[in-house]
Design a protein around this motif. Structure first.
Motif, PDB file in Angstrom:
ATOM      1  N   GLU A 266      48.496  29.084  56.631  1.00 54.45           N
ATOM      2  CA  GLU A 266      47.642  29.794  57.593  1.00 54.45           C
ATOM      3  C   GLU A 266      46.427  30.405  56.892  1.00 54.45           C
ATOM      4  O   GLU A 266      45.296  30.329  57.391  1.00 54.45           O
ATOM      5  CB  GLU A 266      48.440  30.884  58.296  1.00 54.45           C
ATOM      6  CG  GLU A 266      49.476  30.345  59.273  1.00 54.45           C
ATOM      7  CD  GLU A 266      50.315  31.449  59.892  1.00 54.45           C
ATOM      8  OE1 GLU A 266      50.137  32.632  59.462  1.00 54.45           O
ATOM      9  OE2 GLU A 266      51.135  31.166  60.777  1.00 54.45           O
ATOM     10  N   GLN A 267      46.667  30.990  55.705  1.00 50.61           N
ATOM     11  CA  GLN A 267      45.547  31.562  54.947  1.00 50.61           C
ATOM     12  C   GLN A 267      44.573  30.474  54.478  1.00 50.61           C
ATOM     13  O   GLN A 267      43.349  30.666  54.471  1.00 50.61           O
ATOM     14  CB  GLN A 267      46.098  32.347  53.756  1.00 50.61           C
ATOM     15  CG  GLN A 267      46.869  33.601  54.151  1.00 50.61           C
ATOM     16  CD  GLN A 267      47.396  34.350  52.939  1.00 50.61           C
ATOM     17  OE1 GLN A 267      47.057  34.037  51.802  1.00 50.61           O
ATOM     18  NE2 GLN A 267      48.243  35.350  53.197  1.00 50.61           N
ATOM     19  N   ILE A 268      45.146  29.336  54.103  1.00 49.96           N
ATOM     20  CA  ILE A 268      44.291  28.210  53.692  1.00 49.96           C
ATOM     21  C   ILE A 268      43.415  27.757  54.863  1.00 49.96           C
ATOM     22  O   ILE A 268      42.222  27.473  54.698  1.00 49.96           O
ATOM     23  CB  ILE A 268      45.164  27.050  53.175  1.00 49.96           C
ATOM     24  CG1 ILE A 268      45.819  27.434  51.848  1.00 49.96           C
ATOM     25  CG2 ILE A 268      44.325  25.798  53.019  1.00 49.96           C
ATOM     26  CD1 ILE A 268      46.857  26.429  51.369  1.00 49.96           C
ATOM     27  N   GLU A 269      44.011  27.737  56.062  1.00 49.00           N
ATOM     28  CA  GLU A 269      43.238  27.342  57.245  1.00 49.00           C
ATOM     29  C   GLU A 269      42.130  28.337  57.539  1.00 49.00           C
ATOM     30  O   GLU A 269      40.995  27.970  57.885  1.00 49.00           O
ATOM     31  CB  GLU A 269      44.177  27.225  58.444  1.00 49.00           C
ATOM     32  CG  GLU A 269      43.493  26.691  59.678  1.00 49.00           C
ATOM     33  CD  GLU A 269      44.467  26.524  60.838  1.00 49.00           C
ATOM     34  OE1 GLU A 269      44.005  26.134  61.942  1.00 49.00           O
ATOM     35  OE2 GLU A 269      45.671  26.773  60.646  1.00 49.00           O
TER      36      GLU A 269
ATOM     37  N   GLN B 124      34.850  28.940  55.045  1.00 45.08           N
ATOM     38  CA  GLN B 124      33.958  28.084  54.267  1.00 45.08           C
ATOM     39  C   GLN B 124      32.998  27.308  55.186  1.00 45.08           C
ATOM     40  O   GLN B 124      31.816  27.134  54.859  1.00 45.08           O
ATOM     41  CB  GLN B 124      34.781  27.128  53.418  1.00 45.08           C
ATOM     42  CG  GLN B 124      35.551  27.800  52.291  1.00 45.08           C
ATOM     43  CD  GLN B 124      36.401  26.818  51.503  1.00 45.08           C
ATOM     44  OE1 GLN B 124      36.050  25.644  51.349  1.00 45.08           O
ATOM     45  NE2 GLN B 124      37.544  27.298  51.033  1.00 45.08           N
ATOM     46  N   LEU B 125      33.514  26.854  56.308  1.00 47.96           N
ATOM     47  CA  LEU B 125      32.646  26.152  57.257  1.00 47.96           C
ATOM     48  C   LEU B 125      31.532  27.070  57.771  1.00 47.96           C
ATOM     49  O   LEU B 125      30.368  26.656  57.891  1.00 47.96           O
ATOM     50  CB  LEU B 125      33.467  25.623  58.435  1.00 47.96           C
ATOM     51  CG  LEU B 125      34.388  24.425  58.125  1.00 47.96           C
ATOM     52  CD1 LEU B 125      35.228  24.082  59.346  1.00 47.96           C
ATOM     53  CD2 LEU B 125      33.560  23.222  57.685  1.00 47.96           C
ATOM     54  N   ARG B 126      31.906  28.324  58.061  1.00 44.21           N
ATOM     55  CA  ARG B 126      30.891  29.288  58.508  1.00 44.21           C
ATOM     56  C   ARG B 126      29.849  29.526  57.421  1.00 44.21           C
ATOM     57  O   ARG B 126      28.648  29.633  57.703  1.00 44.21           O
ATOM     58  CB  ARG B 126      31.553  30.610  58.905  1.00 44.21           C
ATOM     59  CG  ARG B 126      32.448  30.520  60.132  1.00 44.21           C
ATOM     60  CD  ARG B 126      32.829  31.908  60.627  1.00 44.21           C
ATOM     61  NE  ARG B 126      33.762  31.824  61.744  1.00 44.21           N
ATOM     62  CZ  ARG B 126      35.085  31.894  61.624  1.00 44.21           C
ATOM     63  NH1 ARG B 126      35.639  32.029  60.418  1.00 44.21           N
ATOM     64  NH2 ARG B 126      35.853  31.819  62.691  1.00 44.21           N
ATOM     65  N   LEU B 127      30.324  29.637  56.177  1.00 45.29           N
ATOM     66  CA  LEU B 127      29.380  29.840  55.073  1.00 45.29           C
ATOM     67  C   LEU B 127      28.445  28.631  54.909  1.00 45.29           C
ATOM     68  O   LEU B 127      27.247  28.775  54.666  1.00 45.29           O
ATOM     69  CB  LEU B 127      30.149  30.096  53.774  1.00 45.29           C
ATOM     70  CG  LEU B 127      30.894  31.422  53.694  1.00 45.29           C
ATOM     71  CD1 LEU B 127      31.698  31.510  52.392  1.00 45.29           C
ATOM     72  CD2 LEU B 127      29.916  32.588  53.777  1.00 45.29           C
TER      73      LEU B 127
END
Length: 225
Positions: free
Chosen positions: A75-78, A84-87
């Protein structure tokens, strides 16, 4: 000069520096998230292996606890993946905004340069330069015409032609008057002689023969002999 005409160079520099700093910060954050993601992936893999081991050992409860930890790590990886996508999206937007700003700055600089050049180049100055060029061309044309004229004594051709016409008219008049004078002399009226005065003999005076006539006469005399 151009930076003064553009408007606010300090604000533009601050905006560019802020964009660069933001991109650097986003890049650093993205790298941190990627490292955390790798760590969580390793931990999830470890819990997966432990669950398998406990399952083989018939320790169901321990195996379930390992699977629960694995799910939490996943869940944390997700969440990290979404972050990361937002960044990445933010970096793309900032890079696009930076490119747009740089393009706008370049256009603004070009417009300011054009405005400055137009301000320095006045239409009156252009007309003045063109007048000077035309004047120089006209002077050069006159110089070339002066150099092309033949070097002579400088007499006026009109005066010479007028004098020639006078000479021709005088010669024509002399030719017309000459036969009139001859006829007048030959047809003159006889002179009246008073009575008692002996008139001179009217016998014509023999004309003087020419040399050719003398030679012809001599030749005829020789042939007669």
């Amino acid at each position: 000069m151009f930076t003064r005409l553009i408007g606010k160079p300090k604000a533009d520099e601050s905006s560019g520096a802020l964009t660069t700093m933001s991109l650097e910060k986003l890049t650093e954050t993205l790298e941190v998230l990627e490292r955390k993601e790798k760590v969580l992936e390793r931990k999830a893999a470890v819990e997966h292996e432990r669950a398998k081991a406990f399952s083989k050992a018939k320790n169901k409860r321990a195996a379930i606890q390992c699977l629960i930890k694995k799910k939490r790590f996943e869940e944390q990886i997700e969440i990290l993946g979404k972050s990361q996508l937002r960044l990445h999206d933010q970096m793309i937007l900032l890079e696009g905004a930076k490119a747009t700003t740089e393009t706008l700055d370049a256009l603004r600089t070009g417009a300011a340069a054009m405005k400055a050049m137009q301000k320095a180049t006045k239409i009156d100055d252009v007309d003045k330069v063109m007048d000077e060029i035309n004047e120089q061309m006209e002077n050069m044309k006159q110089i070339q015409e002066a150099l092309s004229n033949p070097i002579g004594d400088g007499f006026d051709e009109d005066e010479l032609e007028a004098e020639l016409e006078e000479l021709e008219a005088a010669e024509l008049e002399r030719e017309l008057l000459q036969p009139v004078t001859t006829s007048t002399s030959t047809s003159a009226a006889p002179v009246q002689v008073p009575a008692g005065v002996r008139q001179p003999s009217t016998r014509p005076v023999p004309e003087k023969r020419s040399a050719e006539e003398d030679e012809l006469a001599a030749l005829q005399a020789e042939m007669a002999l």
